[in-house]
Design an enzyme around this catalytic site. Structure first.
Site, PDB file in Angstrom:
ATOM      1  N   ILE A  17      80.428  21.870  -1.074  1.00 41.95           N
ATOM      2  CA  ILE A  17      80.875  23.274  -1.203  1.00 41.95           C
ATOM      3  C   ILE A  17      79.734  23.997  -0.237  1.00 41.95           C
ATOM      4  O   ILE A  17      79.860  25.058   0.262  1.00 41.95           O
ATOM      5  CB  ILE A  17      80.348  23.645  -2.798  1.00 41.95           C
ATOM      6  CG1 ILE A  17      81.531  23.266  -3.640  1.00 41.95           C
ATOM      7  CG2 ILE A  17      80.289  25.234  -2.958  1.00 41.95           C
ATOM      8  CD1 ILE A  17      81.214  23.212  -4.950  1.00 41.95           C
ATOM      9  N   ASP A  63      63.161  19.098   1.302  1.00 39.11           N
ATOM     10  CA  ASP A  63      63.410  19.054  -0.091  1.00 39.11           C
ATOM     11  C   ASP A  63      63.552  20.497  -0.563  1.00 39.11           C
ATOM     12  O   ASP A  63      62.443  21.123  -0.933  1.00 39.11           O
ATOM     13  CB  ASP A  63      62.240  18.178  -0.739  1.00 39.11           C
ATOM     14  CG  ASP A  63      62.377  17.988  -2.132  1.00 39.11           C
ATOM     15  OD1 ASP A  63      63.332  18.528  -3.046  1.00 39.11           O
ATOM     16  OD2 ASP A  63      61.484  17.267  -2.664  1.00 39.11           O
ATOM     17  N   SER A 142      76.659  27.731 -10.318  1.00 43.06           N
ATOM     18  CA  SER A 142      76.636  27.037 -11.638  1.00 43.06           C
ATOM     19  C   SER A 142      77.689  26.106 -11.816  1.00 43.06           C
ATOM     20  O   SER A 142      78.363  25.670 -10.760  1.00 43.06           O
ATOM     21  CB  SER A 142      76.776  28.218 -12.580  1.00 43.06           C
ATOM     22  OG  SER A 142      76.710  27.569 -14.041  1.00 43.06           O
ATOM     23  N   TYR A 156      71.931  18.209 -17.208  1.00 50.35           N
ATOM     24  CA  TYR A 156      72.785  18.920 -16.093  1.00 50.35           C
ATOM     25  C   TYR A 156      73.295  20.263 -16.463  1.00 50.35           C
ATOM     26  O   TYR A 156      73.153  21.569 -16.171  1.00 50.35           O
ATOM     27  CB  TYR A 156      73.766  17.908 -15.283  1.00 50.35           C
ATOM     28  CG  TYR A 156      74.723  18.743 -14.365  1.00 50.35           C
ATOM     29  CD1 TYR A 156      74.292  18.840 -13.049  1.00 50.35           C
ATOM     30  CD2 TYR A 156      76.013  19.271 -14.821  1.00 50.35           C
ATOM     31  CE1 TYR A 156      75.137  19.813 -12.165  1.00 50.35           C
ATOM     32  CE2 TYR A 156      76.765  19.812 -13.904  1.00 50.35           C
ATOM     33  CZ  TYR A 156      76.259  20.125 -12.494  1.00 50.35           C
ATOM     34  OH  TYR A 156      77.056  20.789 -11.460  1.00 50.35           O
ATOM     35  N   LYS A 160      72.692  24.347 -15.341  1.00 50.99           N
ATOM     36  CA  LYS A 160      73.705  25.114 -15.163  1.00 50.99           C
ATOM     37  C   LYS A 160      73.905  26.397 -15.871  1.00 50.99           C
ATOM     38  O   LYS A 160      74.322  27.416 -15.506  1.00 50.99           O
ATOM     39  CB  LYS A 160      74.990  24.581 -14.854  1.00 50.99           C
ATOM     40  CG  LYS A 160      74.999  23.378 -13.803  1.00 50.99           C
ATOM     41  CD  LYS A 160      74.614  23.841 -12.466  1.00 50.99           C
ATOM     42  CE  LYS A 160      74.594  23.154 -11.226  1.00 50.99           C
ATOM     43  NZ  LYS A 160      74.450  23.710 -10.107  1.00 50.99           N
TER      44      LYS A 160
END
Length: 179
Positions: A17, A63, A142, A156, A160
């Site tokens: 993405i 990073d 998100s 995770y 989000k």
């Protein structure tokens, strides 16, 4: 060209993405600082995008979970292009794992990249935009997992969901500066 004279910073943009956001922005005339943790991937991706687009694309590997890196990438965008108009803290990581055995070090990796990196890049970029006095944009990434339960993805999903709430909370804080 919709993004001529606009400067964007995109983390985690070596593939996926983030890459496609960078690609589309450069096609529309933007100057992009493309970040990825993998140095060679960042360079290859930036070169491939640059070869196709009307805008510019420069690699800035590193990073994205580090606070000092967030400041460095904003400084680099300002040094190279004179401004920052769009910040996309896209870098993120997913680690599947059983809730009962999920390791603290894995938890920390997910939280550091998905939240800390996004928060502090947004902060550094918004400061620059505020100081420029012309507004700007922040695009937080998100996931449906932030609002929908999924086994093995608790950490995770937490990050989000937190990014969605961050976006809501930033509206009253940043909108007075047209960000």
């Amino acid at each position: 060209m919709r993004f001529t004279d606009k400067v964007a910073i995109i983390t985690g943009a070596g593939t996926g993405i983030g890459y496609e956001i960078a690609h589309q922005l450069v096609l529309e005339g933007a100057s992009v600082i493309l970040n990825d943790l993998d140095h060679s991937l960042a360079q290859q991706s930036a070169e491939a995008i640059q070869a196709e687009g009307e805008g510019k694309c420069l690699a800035f590997p590193g990073d994205a979970s580090r606070v000092d890196f967030a400041q460095q990438i904003v400084q680099e965008a300002t040094k190279q292009f004179g401004q920052v108009d769009l910040v996309v803290p896209n870098a993120g990581t997913t680690m599947f794992g059983d809730f009962f055995t999920f390791k603290p070090e894995d938890f920390q990796k997910v939280v550091d990249l998905n939240l800390r990196g996004g928060f502090f890049l947004t902060q550094a970029g918004a400061r620059q935009m505020r100081d420029q006095g012309r507004g700007g944009r922040v695009l937080l990434m998100s996931s449906v997992i932030g609002v929908q339960a999924a086994a093995q993805l608790t950490t995770y999903a937490m990050t989000k969901a937190a990014l969605s709430m961050m976006a809501k909370n930033l509206v009253p804080e940043l909108s007075p500066y047209q960000i």
